[in-house]
Design an enzyme around this catalytic site. Structure first.
Site, mmCIF file in Angstrom:
data_model
loop_
_atom_site.group_PDB
_atom_site.id
_atom_site.type_symbol
_atom_site.label_atom_id
_atom_site.label_comp_id
_atom_site.label_asym_id
_atom_site.label_seq_id
_atom_site.Cartn_x
_atom_site.Cartn_y
_atom_site.Cartn_z
ATOM 1 N N GLY A 50 0.826 -1.201 0.000
ATOM 2 C CA GLY A 50 0.000 0.000 0.000
ATOM 3 C C GLY A 50 0.858 1.248 0.000
ATOM 4 N N THR A 51 0.237 2.381 0.313
ATOM 5 C CA THR A 51 0.902 3.669 0.236
ATOM 6 C C THR A 51 2.124 3.747 1.148
ATOM 7 O OG1 THR A 51 -1.255 4.646 -0.196
ATOM 8 C CG2 THR A 51 0.518 6.165 0.361
ATOM 9 N N GLY A 53 2.576 1.019 3.725
ATOM 10 C CA GLY A 53 2.674 -0.226 4.464
ATOM 11 C C GLY A 53 2.671 -1.440 3.566
ATOM 12 N N VAL A 55 2.153 -5.927 3.974
ATOM 13 C CA VAL A 55 1.839 -7.044 4.841
ATOM 14 C C VAL A 55 2.637 -8.249 4.366
ATOM 15 C CG1 VAL A 55 0.041 -8.584 5.695
ATOM 16 C CG2 VAL A 55 -0.452 -6.159 5.361
ATOM 17 N N ASP A 164 -14.811 1.241 6.243
ATOM 18 C CA ASP A 164 -14.144 0.838 4.993
ATOM 19 C C ASP A 164 -14.618 -0.524 4.522
ATOM 20 O OD1 ASP A 164 -12.566 1.472 2.839
ATOM 21 O OD2 ASP A 164 -10.686 0.855 3.756
ATOM 22 N N LYS A 166 -15.855 -3.087 2.046
ATOM 23 C CA LYS A 166 -15.783 -3.314 0.601
ATOM 24 C C LYS A 166 -15.224 -4.720 0.385
ATOM 25 C CE LYS A 166 -11.266 -0.985 0.276
ATOM 26 N NZ LYS A 166 -10.496 0.104 -0.391
ATOM 27 N N ASN A 169 -11.672 -5.719 1.512
ATOM 28 C CA ASN A 169 -11.354 -5.794 2.940
ATOM 29 C C ASN A 169 -12.060 -6.937 3.651
ATOM 30 O OD1 ASN A 169 -9.611 -3.646 2.809
ATOM 31 N ND2 ASN A 169 -11.066 -2.144 3.585
ATOM 32 N N ASP A 182 -8.194 -4.760 7.737
ATOM 33 C CA ASP A 182 -7.814 -3.371 7.475
ATOM 34 C C ASP A 182 -8.690 -2.391 8.253
ATOM 35 O OD1 ASP A 182 -6.799 -1.011 6.595
ATOM 36 O OD2 ASP A 182 -6.794 -1.546 4.473
ATOM 37 N N THR A 199 -13.616 4.572 0.735
ATOM 38 C CA THR A 199 -13.444 4.306 -0.690
ATOM 39 C C THR A 199 -14.581 4.993 -1.435
ATOM 40 O OG1 THR A 199 -12.357 2.200 -0.219
ATOM 41 C CG2 THR A 199 -13.311 2.463 -2.419
#
Length: 350
Positions: A50-51, A53, A55, A164, A166, A169, A182, A199
């Protein structure tokens, strides 16, 4: 294509074979991470990026247990003003315990990174199964919706708003049950909050209008999710976020012909602009949702005990199976410059 949230992006996790194994493995991780000994912790693959981070799927060489290790670059967290979201995520995950929510075992930081050790949920994202099938049948959508309602009801009972929801997730475990993951946007709320996050396709009108929002946004998002699961696309979409926002505020719904009458009625009651009249956010809360006609076949006592039969069982060969996820190269991502002591002070309790 996966949709990123407006602020915070990352995900992933798994269910250890026993609490005793998990507790012992976490203690080993604590010792290993602080000493940073390669012989203690083995990095197997990068599960999500991600931006700021990533995992990692990691394995405790002593117990042989698999976990998801979320690592976040401290300089990027600060640069993107995500300090409070990171603290919120830890606070929320430390407090919750529910069969449909990912578990957090331990947090730590060094001079470069924040770490969160979580379950590794090896069945993959619901998003992947939805995209491969195009859309879900009514019964499949009903199953996932019931488990999500159970998770949302639990979070709201703790005065936590998820913010969040969606398909990206929602993870499936090896048996096919869900785990929400998340929690970067999740927040403990006493009244309202004004942060614009989430989102675009899933944002409630009150978030877009900056009117202050609360737990009602999760019921709006569930309406969007049910529509997307059964139609194969979200009810409000456009080439750019502003176009999406305009359609959300207009509130016009066009249903595919194949949708069940009762599910259309449920979605309409979730996607109500006036949150005071939104299903799930009225006097009886989640009970109003559970009593809706679309859920008439659901035995709600069986839902949190995981007694409903999952419609999709992921192909999983072993606990550390990564075949249900995309894999990303590690590259040089883990090499970074230590941050100044004054910046570390922000995360002293992490």
């Amino acid at each position: 294509m996966r949709r990123n949230g407006i602020h915070f992006v990352t995900s992933a996790p798994y269910n250890p074979s026993s609490n005793r194994l998990a507790e012992h493995a976490v203690q080993t991780f604590k010792e290993g991470m602080k000493k940073m000994k390669e012989e203690t912790v083995e990095t197997r693959a990068v599960r999500c990026t991600g931006t700021f981070g990533r995992v990692f799927l990691v394995r405790d060489k002593k117990t042989r247990g698999f976990f998801a290790l979320k690592a976040m670059k401290i300089p990027d967290v600060i640069r993107l003003k995500q300090e409070q979201h990171v603290h919120n995520e830890k606070e929320v995950l430390t407090e919750v315990s529910h069969p449909f929510l990912v578990r957090l075992f331990w947090t730590h930081h060094d001079q470069c990174f924040l770490y969160m050790l979580m379950e590794y949920v090896n069945g993959g994202e619901l998003f992947s199964y939805l995209r491969s099938r195009g859309r879900f049948s009514n019964n499949i959508g009903l199953f996932y919706s019931a488990e999500i309602v159970s998770a949302i009801e639990y979070l709201h009972s703790k005065e936590i708003v998820y913010r969040d929801l969606k398909p990206e997730n929602i993870l499936l475990d090896s048996e096919g049950h869900i785990r929400l993951t998340d929690f970067g946007f999740a927040k403990k709320l006493s009244e309202r909050t004004w942060t614009l996050c989430g989102t675009p396709e899933y944002l409630a009108p009150e978030v877009i209008q900056s009117k202050g929002h609360g737990r009602a946004v999760d019921w709006w998002a569930l309406g969007v999710l049910i529509f997307e699961m059964l139609a194969g696309y979200p009810p409000f979409f456009d080439d750019n976020p502003f176009g999406i926002y305009q359609k959300i505020l207009a509130g016009k719904l066009e249903f595919p012909r194949h949708l069940d009458f009762y599910v259309k009625d449920l979605i309409k009651k979730f996607l109500v602009i006036d949150r005071a009249k939104r299903l799930g956010n009225m006097k009886n809360g989640a009970d109003d949702v559970k009593k809706h006609r679309w859920f008439k076949s659901i035995d709600w006592d069986c839902v949190p005990s995981r007694k409903l039969k999952p419609p999709i069982v992921p192909k999983v060969c072993h606990e550390g199976d990564t075949s249900n996820f995309d894999t990303y190269p590690e590259d040089e991502w883990k090499k970074d410059t230590p941050v100044p002591a004054k910046d570390l002070e922000i995360f002293k309790n992490f």
